[in-house]
Motif scaffolding. Structure first.
Motif, PDB file in Angstrom:
ATOM      1  N   TRP A  71       0.854  -1.192   0.000  1.00 21.37           N
ATOM      2  CA  TRP A  71       0.000   0.000   0.000  1.00 21.37           C
ATOM      3  C   TRP A  71       0.886   1.236   0.000  1.00 21.37           C
ATOM      4  CZ3 TRP A  71      -4.942  -1.187  -0.881  1.00 21.37           C
ATOM      5  CH2 TRP A  71      -5.402  -2.446  -0.506  1.00 21.37           C
ATOM      6  N   PHE A  72       0.309   2.377  -0.314  1.00 23.87           N
ATOM      7  CA  PHE A  72       1.125   3.574  -0.484  1.00 23.87           C
ATOM      8  C   PHE A  72       1.822   4.021   0.797  1.00 23.87           C
ATOM      9  CE2 PHE A  72      -1.106   3.984  -4.519  1.00 23.87           C
ATOM     10  CZ  PHE A  72      -0.063   4.394  -5.339  1.00 23.87           C
ATOM     11  N   ALA A  73       1.224   3.778   1.941  1.00 19.59           N
ATOM     12  CA  ALA A  73       1.851   4.213   3.202  1.00 19.59           C
ATOM     13  C   ALA A  73       2.447   3.053   3.991  1.00 19.59           C
ATOM     14  CB  ALA A  73       0.834   4.964   4.059  1.00 19.59           C
ATOM     15  N   GLY A  74       2.511   1.879   3.397  1.00 22.08           N
ATOM     16  CA  GLY A  74       3.106   0.758   4.111  1.00 22.08           C
ATOM     17  C   GLY A  74       2.352  -0.542   3.943  1.00 22.08           C
ATOM     18  N   LYS A  75       2.177  -1.259   5.062  1.00 24.02           N
ATOM     19  CA  LYS A  75       1.597  -2.598   5.020  1.00 24.02           C
ATOM     20  C   LYS A  75       0.069  -2.612   5.079  1.00 24.02           C
ATOM     21  CE  LYS A  75       5.630  -4.833   7.131  1.00 24.02           C
ATOM     22  NZ  LYS A  75       6.116  -5.669   8.279  1.00 24.02           N
ATOM     23  N   ALA A  76      -0.539  -1.488   5.424  1.00 23.15           N
ATOM     24  CA  ALA A  76      -2.000  -1.437   5.555  1.00 23.15           C
ATOM     25  C   ALA A  76      -2.583  -0.347   4.670  1.00 23.15           C
ATOM     26  CB  ALA A  76      -2.393  -1.189   7.014  1.00 23.15           C
ATOM     27  N   MET A  77      -3.798  -0.551   4.210  1.00 19.70           N
ATOM     28  CA  MET A  77      -4.472   0.454   3.405  1.00 19.70           C
ATOM     29  C   MET A  77      -4.804   1.669   4.256  1.00 19.70           C
ATOM     30  SD  MET A  77      -8.016   0.361   1.237  1.00 19.70           S
ATOM     31  CE  MET A  77      -8.891   1.439   2.383  1.00 19.70           C
ATOM     32  N   THR A  78      -4.647   2.853   3.687  1.00 20.52           N
ATOM     33  CA  THR A  78      -4.974   4.100   4.378  1.00 20.52           C
ATOM     34  C   THR A  78      -5.753   5.008   3.429  1.00 20.52           C
ATOM     35  OG1 THR A  78      -2.985   5.297   3.675  1.00 20.52           O
ATOM     36  CG2 THR A  78      -2.808   3.969   5.692  1.00 20.52           C
ATOM     37  N   ALA A  79      -6.096   6.169   3.937  1.00 19.40           N
ATOM     38  CA  ALA A  79      -6.767   7.158   3.101  1.00 19.40           C
ATOM     39  C   ALA A  79      -5.895   7.596   1.932  1.00 19.40           C
ATOM     40  CB  ALA A  79      -7.158   8.373   3.948  1.00 19.40           C
ATOM     41  N   ALA A  80      -4.580   7.429   2.048  1.00 19.68           N
ATOM     42  CA  ALA A  80      -3.690   7.768   0.938  1.00 19.68           C
ATOM     43  C   ALA A  80      -3.982   6.901  -0.277  1.00 19.68           C
ATOM     44  CB  ALA A  80      -2.229   7.616   1.367  1.00 19.68           C
ATOM     45  N   ASP A  81      -4.329   5.646  -0.053  1.00 23.15           N
ATOM     46  CA  ASP A  81      -4.690   4.764  -1.160  1.00 23.15           C
ATOM     47  C   ASP A  81      -5.999   5.215  -1.804  1.00 23.15           C
ATOM     48  OD1 ASP A  81      -2.671   2.388  -1.058  1.00 23.15           O
ATOM     49  OD2 ASP A  81      -3.243   2.755   1.019  1.00 23.15           O
ATOM     50  N   ILE A  82      -6.919   5.656  -0.980  1.00 25.80           N
ATOM     51  CA  ILE A  82      -8.183   6.164  -1.521  1.00 25.80           C
ATOM     52  C   ILE A  82      -7.925   7.397  -2.375  1.00 25.80           C
ATOM     53  CG2 ILE A  82     -10.388   7.234  -0.891  1.00 25.80           C
ATOM     54  CD1 ILE A  82     -10.468   5.295   1.498  1.00 25.80           C
ATOM     55  N   MET A  83      -7.049   8.287  -1.921  1.00 22.71           N
ATOM     56  CA  MET A  83      -6.730   9.477  -2.692  1.00 22.71           C
ATOM     57  C   MET A  83      -6.053   9.131  -4.013  1.00 22.71           C
ATOM     58  SD  MET A  83      -7.824  12.279  -1.435  1.00 22.71           S
ATOM     59  CE  MET A  83      -6.855  13.369  -2.489  1.00 22.71           C
ATOM     60  N   MET A  84      -5.212   8.124  -4.019  1.00 19.44           N
ATOM     61  CA  MET A  84      -4.475   7.766  -5.224  1.00 19.44           C
ATOM     62  C   MET A  84      -5.325   7.008  -6.240  1.00 19.44           C
ATOM     63  SD  MET A  84      -1.365   8.945  -5.279  1.00 19.44           S
ATOM     64  CE  MET A  84      -0.596   7.879  -6.500  1.00 19.44           C
ATOM     65  N   SER A  85      -6.482   6.536  -5.827  1.00 20.07           N
ATOM     66  CA  SER A  85      -7.281   5.689  -6.717  1.00 20.07           C
ATOM     67  C   SER A  85      -7.745   6.425  -7.967  1.00 20.07           C
ATOM     68  CB  SER A  85      -8.485   5.109  -5.969  1.00 20.07           C
ATOM     69  OG  SER A  85      -9.373   6.127  -5.519  1.00 20.07           O
ATOM     70  N   PHE A  86      -8.280   7.635  -7.824  1.00 21.76           N
ATOM     71  CA  PHE A  86      -8.862   8.321  -8.976  1.00 21.76           C
ATOM     72  C   PHE A  86      -7.830   8.654 -10.057  1.00 21.76           C
ATOM     73  CE2 PHE A  86     -10.383  12.109 -11.266  1.00 21.76           C
ATOM     74  CZ  PHE A  86     -11.552  11.593 -11.799  1.00 21.76           C
ATOM     75  N   PRO A  87      -6.678   9.263  -9.716  1.00 26.85           N
ATOM     76  CA  PRO A  87      -5.716   9.548 -10.779  1.00 26.85           C
ATOM     77  C   PRO A  87      -5.184   8.300 -11.467  1.00 26.85           C
ATOM     78  CG  PRO A  87      -4.793  10.093  -8.634  1.00 26.85           C
ATOM     79  CD  PRO A  87      -6.248   9.844  -8.433  1.00 26.85           C
ATOM     80  N   LEU A  88      -5.010   7.213 -10.725  1.00 30.17           N
ATOM     81  CA  LEU A  88      -4.497   6.002 -11.358  1.00 30.17           C
ATOM     82  C   LEU A  88      -5.569   5.325 -12.203  1.00 30.17           C
ATOM     83  CD1 LEU A  88      -2.189   4.599  -8.548  1.00 30.17           C
ATOM     84  CD2 LEU A  88      -1.545   5.779 -10.667  1.00 30.17           C
ATOM     85  N   GLU A  89      -6.811   5.381 -11.760  1.00 32.09           N
ATOM     86  CA  GLU A  89      -7.894   4.869 -12.603  1.00 32.09           C
ATOM     87  C   GLU A  89      -8.005   5.695 -13.875  1.00 32.09           C
ATOM     88  OE1 GLU A  89     -10.989   2.993  -9.315  1.00 32.09           O
ATOM     89  OE2 GLU A  89     -10.970   5.165  -9.651  1.00 32.09           O
ATOM     90  N   ALA A  90      -7.872   7.014 -13.736  1.00 34.81           N
ATOM     91  CA  ALA A  90      -7.928   7.887 -14.906  1.00 34.81           C
ATOM     92  C   ALA A  90      -6.748   7.628 -15.837  1.00 34.81           C
ATOM     93  CB  ALA A  90      -7.952   9.344 -14.463  1.00 34.81           C
ATOM     94  N   ALA A  91      -5.594   7.286 -15.272  1.00 33.70           N
ATOM     95  CA  ALA A  91      -4.413   7.035 -16.087  1.00 33.70           C
ATOM     96  C   ALA A  91      -4.579   5.812 -16.976  1.00 33.70           C
ATOM     97  CB  ALA A  91      -3.185   6.874 -15.197  1.00 33.70           C
ATOM     98  N   VAL A  92      -5.386   4.845 -16.539  1.00 34.40           N
ATOM     99  CA  VAL A  92      -5.636   3.667 -17.371  1.00 34.40           C
ATOM    100  C   VAL A  92      -6.334   4.075 -18.662  1.00 34.40           C
ATOM    101  CG1 VAL A  92      -6.895   1.485 -17.519  1.00 34.40           C
ATOM    102  CG2 VAL A  92      -5.692   2.078 -15.415  1.00 34.40           C
ATOM    103  N   SER A  93      -7.297   4.972 -18.567  1.00 31.68           N
ATOM    104  CA  SER A  93      -8.062   5.367 -19.741  1.00 31.68           C
ATOM    105  C   SER A  93      -7.447   6.543 -20.508  1.00 31.68           C
ATOM    106  CB  SER A  93      -9.500   5.734 -19.334  1.00 31.68           C
ATOM    107  OG  SER A  93      -9.502   6.848 -18.460  1.00 31.68           O
TER     108      SER A  93
END
Length: 225
Positions: free
Chosen positions: A166-188
């Protein structure tokens, strides 16, 4: 505009929210992340839906009645109205004590970095590509010039996710939620694909989460998942 009925789930004992959360949600937008965040936190909330103008793809004027910027998401917590997804996520982390960094060392620094990196560095380049792609004649040439800048960011993200789950280490955090939209957009929009397997595996992992799926069902049209 539709109003979704509130969820009825128990709040954490640390939560001091009003229990009357309202998300002003625009289809195909950053606000999908907020729905996912609330589902992960198991907080009760209502959704007020807004649709993009089909010609301009801009937010409707009704959103300006909610907040002067006329943007989504807007989170209402009683009399409080908050904008900016990152600020809203940090507000929810502070209020619930969940989805924050696991420690006060390097994990905290990585958490803070990616909470801001998503919108501060990565997303502007993707928006630039989108804007250039709509320019007649020279748009394609401009996009090709922007792509190397985007690739630098995508390669950096790939390096990070190849080193930890995960972006901040071994556990999912709000940082992963924040990173989701730009990376999903990058796919398309920016050619993110199998050449960056760690990033694609991370996207597959978040898309498989029950909270993500529930948020997607409730949020309506979202072309990036």
């Amino acid at each position: 505009m539709r109003v979704h009925p509130p969820l009825h789930r128990p709040l954490s004992h640390r939560t001091v929210l009003t229990m009357s959360l309202i998300v002003h949600h625009l289809n195909n937008s950053r606000s999908q992340r907020l729905l996912w965040m609330l589902e992960e936190l198991e907080l009760p909330y209502q959704i007020r839906f807004y649709e993009r103008d089909k010609a301009t793809m801009l937010a409707p004027p009704e959103l300006k009645k909610v907040h002067p910027l006329g943007k989504s998401p807007v989170l209402e917590d009683g009399k409080l109205k908050l904008v900016e997804t990152g600020a809203i996520c940090e507000y929810l982390v502070d209020k619930t004590g969940k989805l924050g960094p696991a420690n006060q060392g390097e994990g905290l620094l990585q958490y803070r970095q990616f909470m801001h990196y998503a919108e501060g560095s990565l997303m502007p380049n993707l928006l630039l590509m989108l804007a250039m792609s709509k320019v007649p004649l020279i748009g394609g040439i401009a996009v090709k010039k922007v792509q190397p800048m985007v690739d630098v960011h995508l390669d950096y993200v790939e390096q990070v996710l190849a080193s930890r789950p995960w972006f901040a280490g071994k556990a999912m955090t709000a940082a992963d939620i924040m990173m989701s939209f730009p990376l999903e957009a990058a796919v398309s929009r920016a050619g993110l694909g199998p050449s960056r397997p760690a990033t694609m595996a991370w996207l597959k992992k978040i898309h498989a989460r029950p909270a993500y799926k529930t948020a997607l069902e409730k949020g309506g049209t979202y072309d990036y998942a």
